[in-house]
Design a protein around this motif. Structure first.
Motif, PDB file in Angstrom:
ATOM      1  N   ASP A  87       0.827  -1.213   0.000  1.00 43.67           N
ATOM      2  CA  ASP A  87       0.000   0.000   0.000  1.00 43.67           C
ATOM      3  C   ASP A  87       0.862   1.264   0.000  1.00 43.67           C
ATOM      4  N   ARG A 100      -7.438  -2.311  -0.800  1.00 38.29           N
ATOM      5  CA  ARG A 100      -7.071  -2.637   0.594  1.00 38.29           C
ATOM      6  C   ARG A 100      -8.003  -3.703   1.150  1.00 38.29           C
ATOM      7  N   THR A 108      -4.149   1.179  -4.595  1.00 41.70           N
ATOM      8  CA  THR A 108      -4.353   2.625  -4.725  1.00 41.70           C
ATOM      9  C   THR A 108      -5.555   3.151  -3.963  1.00 41.70           C
ATOM     10  N   ASP A 109      -6.489   2.291  -3.577  1.00 43.10           N
ATOM     11  CA  ASP A 109      -7.686   2.791  -2.895  1.00 43.10           C
ATOM     12  C   ASP A 109      -8.205   1.763  -1.893  1.00 43.10           C
ATOM     13  N   ALA A 110      -9.302   2.120  -1.243  1.00 44.18           N
ATOM     14  CA  ALA A 110      -9.885   1.262  -0.207  1.00 44.18           C
ATOM     15  C   ALA A 110     -10.390  -0.060  -0.768  1.00 44.18           C
ATOM     16  N   THR A 111     -10.809  -0.069  -2.017  1.00 44.79           N
ATOM     17  CA  THR A 111     -11.285  -1.315  -2.633  1.00 44.79           C
ATOM     18  C   THR A 111     -10.163  -2.343  -2.675  1.00 44.79           C
TER      19      THR A 111
END
Length: 192
Positions: A117, A144, A139-142
């Motif tokens: 991340d 993660r 790159t984003d919460a998805t």
């Protein structure tokens, strides 16, 4: 006594015996299913993700969006974890390399990736030791969430040739269990 004069039951006995032997597995299997018997353990060692997770948008080490075609046509072993690649991460990368090499004739169907991340990961030390290792950045919460980057430790995931995350291994998994699952996947899967 001639065969023509023999009672019909005696004449058909070999045929009935063969028919009974052929039907026996279906009768036993149907009976076990009807009484609710199920095997105690599944065949896979990793956690099968049901339903499989779609591969989220990722970036490469330079920050450019990673084309999902990079995961197409290959099975991918992904070592995923938050932060830089330290000791535990390096052990997993070495272990996945050993699994990859142990696949021998099936090696060309599998690739390896490291997922982090960090916005700009330092890939030079890893690239020097593992030149075939791909690097991806969540790159984003998805991303993660899909790779559980908020949990402690590094995990290994298996991504199928259509870009779906199908298996997850805990941080303390045995590399030989990953190898067994990969051998089984590659033996029975036509894709990749």
């Amino acid at each position: 006594m001639s065969t023509a004069n023999a009672p019909s039951a005696v004449r058909y006995r070999p045929l009935l015996l063969i028919l009974a032997l052929l039907l026996m597995p279906f009768i036993v299997g149907g009976g076990l299913y009807a009484w609710g018997w199920r095997p105690a353990k599944a065949g896979n060692h990793g956690e099968l993700l049901s339903p499989p997770r779609a591969l989220p948008p990722l970036a490469d080490a330079a920050g450019k969006p990673l084309d999902t075609a990079a995961f197409n046509d290959h099975w991918t072993l992904v070592v995923a974890g938050a932060g830089p690649c330290e000791a535990a991460c390096k052990r997993w990368i070495a272990a996945t390399r050993q699994v990859h090499v142990a696949l021998y004739k099936q090696m060309s169907r599998v690739q390896r990736s490291w997922l982090t991340d960090e916005a700009t990961p330092d890939i030079a030390p890893l690239a020097a030791l593992q030149p075939d290792l791909h690097t991806a950045v969540a790159t984003d919460a998805t991303a993660r969430t899909a790779f559980d980057l908020d949990t402690a430790g590094h995990r290994v995931y298996v991504v199928d040739p259509t870009g779906r995350i199908i298996l997850r291994y805990p941080a303390d998994a045995e590399p030989r269990d990953i190898l067994k699952d990969m051998e089984r996947l590659l033996r029975y899967a036509w894709a990749g």
